[in-house]
Design an enzyme around this catalytic site. Sequence first.
Site, PDB file in Angstrom:
ATOM      1  N   ASP A   1       0.827  -1.208   0.000  1.00  0.00           N
ATOM      2  CA  ASP A   1       0.000   0.000   0.000  1.00  0.00           C
ATOM      3  C   ASP A   1       0.855   1.249   0.000  1.00  0.00           C
ATOM      4  O   ASP A   1       2.065   1.197   0.237  1.00  0.00           O
ATOM      5  CB  ASP A   1      -0.954  -0.021   1.203  1.00  0.00           C
ATOM      6  CG  ASP A   1      -0.210  -0.138   2.518  1.00  0.00           C
ATOM      7  OD1 ASP A   1       0.519   0.795   2.867  1.00  0.00           O
ATOM      8  OD2 ASP A   1      -0.367  -1.175   3.212  1.00  0.00           O
TER       9      ASP A   1
ATOM     10  N   GLU B   1      20.664 -22.583 -19.777  1.00  0.00           N
ATOM     11  CA  GLU B   1      19.892 -21.634 -18.955  1.00  0.00           C
ATOM     12  C   GLU B   1      20.799 -20.520 -18.422  1.00  0.00           C
ATOM     13  O   GLU B   1      20.409 -19.348 -18.375  1.00  0.00           O
ATOM     14  CB  GLU B   1      19.239 -22.374 -17.780  1.00  0.00           C
ATOM     15  CG  GLU B   1      18.039 -23.212 -18.192  1.00  0.00           C
ATOM     16  CD  GLU B   1      17.528 -24.124 -17.087  1.00  0.00           C
ATOM     17  OE1 GLU B   1      16.327 -24.437 -17.105  1.00  0.00           O
ATOM     18  OE2 GLU B   1      18.332 -24.547 -16.208  1.00  0.00           O
TER      19      GLU B   1
END
Length: 742
Positions: free
Chosen positions: A542, A622
């Site tokens: 928030d 990867e």
Amino acid sequence: MAILYDASQRIFTLQTMHTTYQMQADGFGHLLHLYYGPRIEGSSSYMLQMRDRGFHGNPSEAGGPDGRGRDRTCSLDTLPQEYPCAGSGDQRQTALAVRDEDGVSGCRLRYRGHEVLPGKYGLPGLPAVHAAPEDAETLRIDLADEEAGVEVSLWYGVLAGADVITRAAEIRASKDRRGNLYVNRAASACVDWMYDRLDTVTFAGRYGRERIPQRQTLGQGRYVIESRRGHSGHALNPFMILCDRDAGETHGRTWGFLLLYSGSFSAGAEVDPLLQTRFVMGIGDEQLDYPLAPGESFFTPECAMCCSEQGFGILTHRLHRLVRTHIVRGEWAGRPRPILFNSWEAAYFRFTGETIVRMGMEAAELGAEMLVMDDGWFGKRDDDTSGLGDWYPNEEKLGMSLAKLSEKIHGTGLQFGLWIEPEMVSEDSDLYRAHPDWAMKVPGRAFTRSRSQLVLDFTRREVRDEIFARISAVLDSAKIEYVKIDCNRSLSDVYSAGSTWQNRGTLEYRYMLGVYDFLEKLTARYPQILFEGCCGGGGRFDAGMLYYTPQIWCSDNTDAVERLQIQYGSSFAYPAVVTGAHVSACPNAMTGRTVPLRTRAAVAMSATFGYELNPSGLTIGEKEEIRRQIQDVKRFRTLAAECVLYRLVPPVKDAPFTAWAYVSEDRRQCLMTAVLLDPQANAPAYRVRLCGLDPDRSYLEEENGEIYTGRMLMECGVPLTDLQGEYGCIQIYLQATYAQVD
Ligand code: GLA
């Protein structure tokens, strides 16, 4: 001048570049709300319709049964109001509810005066929007009910250039009143619309699936979102949009309300019998009963408001600038974030110092910049049932001191970060054994454990001070550049052994003030540390938290496909640079889904970037790919930190693909990402039209060397020919050439 006062009509006009907010103190002193919307000049008071409202109730000063000046058109139940009070005759949801010691409730506020002040006001102990003195003005309107002994100051901050208006209220018990005043509701903001048919958009979900947008058409009655957990919570974000029923990404009026508060909250939109809409947002008031002695004040948290005349897109741009520039503070505001490897999904609690050093060496070799040691480095902490509160490095487990570990990590060329959870305590900890009354639970009663832990009583200074001393000793003992501040449960057994006020509403608010006090001290003492908020993922995501921690871990769910929706919803108010996202291993630990590494990186690149996996487990291929990704992030992260976001194709149900783009403020660079959600045989010729480019400029597409005009890219679009395979993804980078189109 952003704040204008017309003394003849007692009208207040707050002007921002593109919006206007207007109120009027009527002849009786009622502070009426006139307008909030796209910018207008002049007074909109002619819109007030004075009809006979005898059945709605009329205030006594409007005239009595003797007929003297009887005015049945004046009703507080129907007029639009700025800070309506329970017990004033307004039967809709109100902004303020108070009572006396003997239980008599209600008040009727009247305008008493106002003051215009330079700069932006602050709020004691609470987060608040900040601005350079020349970028903001403050209006304080004073209201009072002398008979009830209540005074209220409404605070307005006007950031004209940013198109932001902030609101907060200060409730005071009059100095000369007899006995305490009790605050039972005190909203941060209330906005009334006279006759508009509106929708709300709220951001809902649960642990592991936060902030998914949901749209609701408002009908007569009340639609409320709230948290009663003592945290803003995973379930509903303290952010709400109201909008025209036909509003979309690029059209329609939209209003965004962002609460700068991290505790229980409530936001509701009510359509009254006259089809007027009222929006009220503020601290959760379910059990609020906050005593004020004569002369004492209660400050509500702040609500920041934005309005857009052109849909959700422009609203988002304004909110992003607000968050980046006027909410986040400190050295990390607006700065691109380091690329990190975090140990959590890589090792959980199973590591030693050597494991961490090995991770660091491999991460450095891949080009990363920071290694974060997550949970498990302190006290006795090999799972989540013990150790919280014992903020001492477990040298036995680590096999070395924290200083040595940090030195070794720095030796690999990486910075070093740490995880903490200051507000919590495990029953199996030395701290709890020494101070059982520091945990919030009611003596002698059954209580609730959550993630096997209890909440520390942060309403008490001595508790905060002890935790602060322990954590700062750790941070002083080693070179640490990043701290993740977690909080893995909510409040339930709200009780303070150190307080005479055992009321839950009082304590919840004071708990939040305690947390803010702690964070203020911690961030002030370590201004160079990058703090990341966290709460079981995005449970306290928030605007209040962002005042202290410049970024927040978005969700514990790192599945890139789920993240498309989570980050899409979060993006309505919160910019990429405050939103934590990492690439994790597949199959994903939470969902079991496998997503191409390229797509996982493209999604995490739309937020702060990192890896949540063990580099030792990677194949050579990867590793090669990750090296390239890290190079790309280093090139593009400034763009993602400062850019303007365009949500081009939302990841909604049945959408075959989703796409979004970041465009630099100067419109010279654009990075578009598209992810295929539903691969189909004989697929349509998908394309996406870009937004926000300069139509008259040429852009070079880096990959294929082609040049297009901005107009072509926005009108014809870009073809998504290579968008193939399950959750396949493409990224297109466009850079303006210096030639202007003729
Ligand atoms: C929470 C966080 C995770 C991780 C764990 C550690 O769940 O959201 O990222 O830090 O705690 O216990």
